[in-house]
Design a protein around this motif. Sequence first.
Motif, PDB file in Angstrom:
ATOM      1  N   TYR A   1       0.835  -1.203   0.000  1.00 38.99           N
ATOM      2  CA  TYR A   1       0.000   0.000   0.000  1.00 38.99           C
ATOM      3  C   TYR A   1       0.871   1.255   0.000  1.00 38.99           C
ATOM      4  CZ  TYR A   1      -3.441  -3.413   1.761  1.00 38.99           C
ATOM      5  OH  TYR A   1      -4.238  -4.499   1.927  1.00 38.99           O
ATOM      6  N   ARG A   2       1.969   1.195   0.763  1.00 39.55           N
ATOM      7  CA  ARG A   2       2.876   2.352   0.819  1.00 39.55           C
ATOM      8  C   ARG A   2       3.444   2.651  -0.559  1.00 39.55           C
ATOM      9  NH1 ARG A   2       8.046   3.111   0.526  1.00 39.55           N
ATOM     10  NH2 ARG A   2       8.438   0.856   0.456  1.00 39.55           N
ATOM     11  N   ARG A   3       3.824   1.618  -1.278  1.00 37.89           N
ATOM     12  CA  ARG A   3       4.377   1.817  -2.610  1.00 37.89           C
ATOM     13  C   ARG A   3       3.321   2.396  -3.559  1.00 37.89           C
ATOM     14  NH1 ARG A   3       9.122  -1.181  -3.765  1.00 37.89           N
ATOM     15  NH2 ARG A   3       9.873  -2.402  -2.000  1.00 37.89           N
ATOM     16  N   TYR A   4       2.104   1.923  -3.432  1.00 38.11           N
ATOM     17  CA  TYR A   4       1.042   2.356  -4.326  1.00 38.11           C
ATOM     18  C   TYR A   4       0.553   3.774  -4.021  1.00 38.11           C
ATOM     19  CZ  TYR A   4       0.296  -2.391  -6.177  1.00 38.11           C
ATOM     20  OH  TYR A   4       0.433  -3.607  -6.799  1.00 38.11           O
ATOM     21  N   PHE A   5       0.359   4.083  -2.722  1.00 42.67           N
ATOM     22  CA  PHE A   5      -0.360   5.293  -2.346  1.00 42.67           C
ATOM     23  C   PHE A   5       0.399   6.236  -1.421  1.00 42.67           C
ATOM     24  CE2 PHE A   5      -3.518   1.739  -2.546  1.00 42.67           C
ATOM     25  CZ  PHE A   5      -4.032   2.053  -3.787  1.00 42.67           C
ATOM     26  N   GLY A   6       1.572   5.834  -0.927  1.00 43.64           N
ATOM     27  CA  GLY A   6       2.271   6.634   0.071  1.00 43.64           C
ATOM     28  C   GLY A   6       1.968   6.122   1.469  1.00 43.64           C
ATOM     29  N   TRP A   7       2.828   6.450   2.420  1.00 42.07           N
ATOM     30  CA  TRP A   7       2.716   5.850   3.749  1.00 42.07           C
ATOM     31  C   TRP A   7       1.508   6.366   4.521  1.00 42.07           C
ATOM     32  CZ3 TRP A   7       2.822   8.668   8.243  1.00 42.07           C
ATOM     33  CH2 TRP A   7       3.320   9.968   8.182  1.00 42.07           C
ATOM     34  N   LYS A   8       1.057   7.591   4.284  1.00 43.83           N
ATOM     35  CA  LYS A   8      -0.099   8.108   5.015  1.00 43.83           C
ATOM     36  C   LYS A   8      -1.369   7.349   4.650  1.00 43.83           C
ATOM     37  CE  LYS A   8       1.608  12.836   5.676  1.00 43.83           C
ATOM     38  NZ  LYS A   8       1.350  14.279   5.400  1.00 43.83           N
ATOM     39  N   MET A   9      -1.594   7.132   3.371  1.00 47.31           N
ATOM     40  CA  MET A   9      -2.768   6.374   2.964  1.00 47.31           C
ATOM     41  C   MET A   9      -2.647   4.910   3.379  1.00 47.31           C
ATOM     42  SD  MET A   9      -5.733   6.091   1.754  1.00 47.31           S
ATOM     43  CE  MET A   9      -6.133   7.676   1.009  1.00 47.31           C
ATOM     44  N   ALA A  10      -1.429   4.371   3.368  1.00 46.29           N
ATOM     45  CA  ALA A  10      -1.230   2.988   3.832  1.00 46.29           C
ATOM     46  C   ALA A  10      -1.643   2.868   5.296  1.00 46.29           C
ATOM     47  CB  ALA A  10       0.220   2.584   3.642  1.00 46.29           C
ATOM     48  N   ALA A  11      -1.285   3.863   6.100  1.00 48.84           N
ATOM     49  CA  ALA A  11      -1.672   3.852   7.508  1.00 48.84           C
ATOM     50  C   ALA A  11      -3.184   3.973   7.665  1.00 48.84           C
ATOM     51  CB  ALA A  11      -0.961   4.980   8.261  1.00 48.84           C
ATOM     52  N   TYR A  12      -3.816   4.784   6.825  1.00 53.93           N
ATOM     53  CA  TYR A  12      -5.273   4.942   6.897  1.00 53.93           C
ATOM     54  C   TYR A  12      -5.977   3.631   6.532  1.00 53.93           C
ATOM     55  CZ  TYR A  12      -9.987   6.553   5.857  1.00 53.93           C
ATOM     56  OH  TYR A  12     -11.338   6.705   5.824  1.00 53.93           O
ATOM     57  N   ILE A  13      -5.528   2.990   5.456  1.00 56.68           N
ATOM     58  CA  ILE A  13      -6.131   1.720   5.042  1.00 56.68           C
ATOM     59  C   ILE A  13      -5.969   0.676   6.142  1.00 56.68           C
ATOM     60  CG2 ILE A  13      -5.946  -0.192   3.398  1.00 56.68           C
ATOM     61  CD1 ILE A  13      -5.209   1.873   1.271  1.00 56.68           C
ATOM     62  N   ALA A  14      -4.777   0.616   6.734  1.00 61.37           N
ATOM     63  CA  ALA A  14      -4.541  -0.329   7.826  1.00 61.37           C
ATOM     64  C   ALA A  14      -5.472  -0.059   8.995  1.00 61.37           C
ATOM     65  CB  ALA A  14      -3.084  -0.257   8.272  1.00 61.37           C
ATOM     66  N   GLY A  15      -5.664   1.224   9.323  1.00 63.20           N
ATOM     67  CA  GLY A  15      -6.558   1.566  10.428  1.00 63.20           C
ATOM     68  C   GLY A  15      -7.992   1.164  10.157  1.00 63.20           C
TER      69      GLY A  15
END
Length: 314
Positions: A298-312
């Motif tokens: 997810y981080r590679r696709y969207f950046g670490w902030k969005m990866a954290a949001y998706i995980a949450g």
Amino acid sequence: MSPFLLSTRRSARVGQRRHLGQALLIAVGMAWQTGWTLILGFAISALLQSVVSTDQMETVLGRSGPKELALASVAGAASSSCSYASAAIMRTLFKKGAALATSLAFMFASTNLVLELGIILYLLLGWQFMAGEWIGGIVLVVVMSILVKLTYPRKLAEEARNHEEAVGGHNHMTMAVEGDTIGQRLTNPQTRIRMAQNFTMEWSMLWKDLAIGFLVGGFLSAFVPNAFWKSLFLTDASPWLKVLLNALLGPLIAVLTFVCSIGNVPLAAVLWAGGASFGGVLAFLYADLIVLPLLDTYRRYFGWKMAAYIAGVF
């Protein structure tokens, strides 16, 4: 040194080599079993990138209403059952204009509502788990869509939609080939070239994460005995404490052991036999989208902030 100690050390080395070989064999076996789903998922992603325009995607899945969520869930249930492949397709849907909740619904359905997962659950654990997985999956899609609607980070979503990571000096080609209709784009000779380029770049971005996931799963399966997993669950505790503990332990174990949603079912059977609750086993199965290699994807696709949001959200 006494012959007994020498024999003991020799046996230990032989045992370690045997476990190492078993771990590598399991990792290769998992890669072999899930390889076709990865190829299918990346091929679908590459095709969508090549022939579906942004306007068309926004028209079909641009909203997050009940109709769009249902359509995305049905499409996900009919697609690849591998989390890495479904993440690649989800990325394409979102970057093409699909709503965030709709894109996440597709990804969740593609790993938890697919037919083959239900069949394996029925064979290994019984019809109750098959029904629980499917019914619970629909409930969680609804809950997820409500969470996204209540917390939707509009600015972050737009940044993630435009986020691209160069792979080998090139960017993913998300623009559709020339043609007024999808049929014309499918027959365009450039489509095959664009698909091959997108497919190759998808693999170039993710092969390390895939390799790590398979190796970790293989080593944990070979070196960690089933008795260890069984000892984690407080089988004699009060029902309320056991429910809470299982709800926490299920996803944590999945994060450490997951390879692909289908490959998680045998370990789910071990957890059930070891004293995990019904809900705990389902929580373990549902957590296939928050494992560490996927979070890095997810981080590679969207950046670490969005990866954290998706995980949450998941």
